[in-house]
Design an enzyme around this catalytic site. Structure first.
Site, PDB file in Angstrom:
ATOM      1  N   ARG A   1     -20.878  65.508 -84.596  1.00  0.00           N
ATOM      2  CA  ARG A   1     -22.368  65.030 -84.325  1.00  0.00           C
ATOM      3  C   ARG A   1     -23.159  65.774 -84.559  1.00  0.00           C
ATOM      4  O   ARG A   1     -24.518  65.934 -84.863  1.00  0.00           O
ATOM      5  CB  ARG A   1     -22.484  64.000 -83.125  1.00  0.00           C
TER       6      ARG A   1
ATOM      7  N   ALA B   1     -19.510  56.703 -76.859  1.00  0.00           N
ATOM      8  CA  ALA B   1     -20.736  57.316 -76.119  1.00  0.00           C
ATOM      9  C   ALA B   1     -21.891  57.207 -76.982  1.00  0.00           C
ATOM     10  O   ALA B   1     -22.283  56.430 -77.718  1.00  0.00           O
ATOM     11  CB  ALA B   1     -20.450  58.737 -76.103  1.00  0.00           C
ATOM     12  N   CYS B   2     -23.028  58.272 -76.749  1.00  0.00           N
ATOM     13  CA  CYS B   2     -24.231  57.957 -77.219  1.00  0.00           C
ATOM     14  C   CYS B   2     -24.707  59.349 -78.024  1.00  0.00           C
ATOM     15  O   CYS B   2     -24.171  60.301 -77.635  1.00  0.00           O
ATOM     16  CB  CYS B   2     -25.369  57.883 -76.002  1.00  0.00           C
ATOM     17  N   THR B   3     -25.576  59.116 -78.836  1.00  0.00           N
ATOM     18  CA  THR B   3     -26.314  60.351 -79.542  1.00  0.00           C
ATOM     19  C   THR B   3     -28.029  60.235 -79.421  1.00  0.00           C
ATOM     20  O   THR B   3     -28.408  59.279 -79.779  1.00  0.00           O
ATOM     21  CB  THR B   3     -26.046  60.240 -80.902  1.00  0.00           C
TER      22      THR B   3
END
Length: 506
Positions: A266, A27-29
């Protein structure tokens, strides 16, 4: 997500290229730094695009276009939306593998100095989705930049376009979008089929947002700073899942799903990385979107943020015991970007988009000065198969080899990239800012020509550097992967690779 099957098949075809393990969360951050928190006073936004360690990305300049009345934007998932009479020129970071036209332009600038990053995928909770289900032919995340960026003059216009789409077409997948210009940044959560909320981002905070909705208390009556769907509160109230605090809807507690461990990793790691004095405990009950700090966060700090694997902490993702920890600097990054919105630049220039192809940990951030008109050929190579003619594949090869053994293979690759980034940043501050401003004052065309020239020079240098390091690393890897005791060289597996670019004295 609907692209899962398509992309999974593509990745399977090129799996032989992968030399690093696949983590549990792909996924993304995202990250935002307000101007009062920024080291140089320029606000910043950014995102890692995390899906696969072998998925081609490109950097493409698209000229302005004209359309006839009735022309429609169409994607491969059934979404349609009217095209404007004229679009604006853009430079974006689309997929290099566009099966059936699934473009997925991840980020970019347009000629009006508007930038955006989209999207960080997120999912609402079961009650919210039951009350307002995702739609079959609404907006899908891979179309967000393609639909919005070419048609807007300001960040707020971008929010209004997304609000109109949500009101009329709905949404196929939850997402977080950030749109910015020199005056303001807007953070927007697309929650369920038709519910959304956006806020004008405060200048004195910073934020880390992984794949979860993060907004806390929101005053929907504050129309100067908030744009929200008409039914945001009533839908939740009528269906029994509204959570209010101090008389205001708490969006996260109302619409978000429970915090997953990969998101917790995260949030904890990213917030504390950007301000180590925070010392937020890993098991905190919740993490606020808007974080205050006395620190000043630099563009270089954000680059390192996108590389961090929580080294030196109990969650160090490089340690075998932490194999299930989700780092921000995951090996599945397709690319990472950080955007400086530079308020002293002419509006049409806007700022700098820094792009690292492949995994940022062992790749170099390359500056794109606003809406340039072209990129070098290696940044435009399409397809889903490795080729050394591609900037993405070449830089990804360096990363893949470096991460087999970070100390033996990757340590000095990272040192070289660090030196290059610092050199570029210093030159921009001392020389290029003034040159670009002066060129734009002559004319927009003159300025854009210089911006394109400088951007392409840095692209070529980064590609050439990566090509040389890939060649040297492959030779080194083939050497040390053999018997280290042959021919009287017992130290072969303990002497690290040092790029020739660092010089013989190194």
């Amino acid at each position: 997500m609907k692209t899962f099957i398509k992309k999974a098949l593509s990745v399977a075809l090129i799996g032989v290229f992968l030399l690093t393990p696949i983590s549990e969360v792909l996924a993304c951050t995202g990250v935002i730094v307000g101007k009062k928190v920024s080291a140089d006073g320029n606000p910043m936004i950014g995102r890692t695009e995390d899906w696969s360690s072998a998925y081609n990305k490109t950097v493409i300049a698209t000229p302005a276009k004209t359309y006839k009345k009735g022309d429609m934007y169409k994607d491969v998932y059934g979404f349609t939306y009217p095209m404007p009479e004229k679009t604006y020129a853009t430079v974006t970071v689309p997929d290099g593998y566009q099966d059936d036209g699934d473009i997925f332009e991840a980020t970019g600038w347009n000629e009006n100095g508007v930038t955006m990053t989209a999207t960080v995928t997120a999912t609402a909770n079961d009650k919210a989705l039951a009350a307002d289900p995702l739609t079959d032919h609404g907006l899908y995340e891979s179309s967000v930049v393609s639909v919005v960026l070419p048609r807007i003059k300001t960040a707020r216009e971008g929010v209004d376009v997304l609000a109109d789409i949500m009101n009329t077409k709905g949404l196929q997948e939850g997402a977080i979008v950030v749109i910015a210009d020199q005056k303001e940044i807007w953070y927007m959560e697309l929650l369920t089929g038709h519910q959304y909320v956006a806020i004008k981002y405060p200048e004195d905070t910073y934020s880390v947002f992984p794949n979860c909705f993060m907004l806390g208390k929101v005053d929907v009556k504050d129309t100067e700073n908030v744009v929200a769907s008409k039914n945001l509160i009533n839908l939740a109230k009528q269906n029994g899942f509204l959570v209010e605090e101090d008389g205001l809807i708490h969006v996260q507690k109302t619409y978000a799903e429970p915090l997953a461990s990969g998101n917790r990793d995260r949030l904890w790691g990213g917030i504390n990385f950007l301000d180590p004095d925070k010392k937020i405990p890993y098991n905190a009950e919740s993490f606020d979107l808007l974080q205050k700090t006395n620190k000043k966060i630099s563009i270089k700090k954000l680059m390192e943020f996108q590389r961090t694997r929580y080294e030196g902490t109990d969650k160090d993702a490089n340690l075998p015991k932490n194999a299930k920890v989700r780092p921000i600097g995951t090996v599945e990054q397709e690319h990472a970007h950080v955007i400086q919105i530079k308020e002293n630049y002419p509006k049409e220039l806007g700022g700098i988009l820094w792009v690292a192809m492949g995994n940022a940990e062992h790749s170099q951030y390359v500056p794109i000065f606003g809406p340039i008109t072209d990129t070098i050929a290696p940044y435009q190579v399409p397809g889903d198969q490795y080729t050394p003619e591609s900037a993405y594949w070449t830089m990804r090869q360096v990363s893949a080899l470096s991460e087999i053994n970070r100390n033996l293979y990757g340590k000095y690759v990272r040192e070289y990239n660090d030196l290059q980034e610092k050199t570029i940043l210093k030159r921009i501050d001392k020389e290029l800012d003034a040159q670009l401003i002066k060129a734009y004052q002559t004319s927009t065309d003159t300025g854009r020509q210089l911006a394109t020239q400088l951007s392409m020079e840095y692209q070529q240098k980064a590609y050439d550097d990566a090509t040389l390091m890939a060649k040297e690393l492959n030779t080194y890897f083939l050497d040390v992967s053999g018997n280290p005791g042959v021919n009287g060289y017992p130290d072969r597996k303990t002497k690290p690779y040092i790029p020739s670019l660092l010089g013989e004295e190194r």
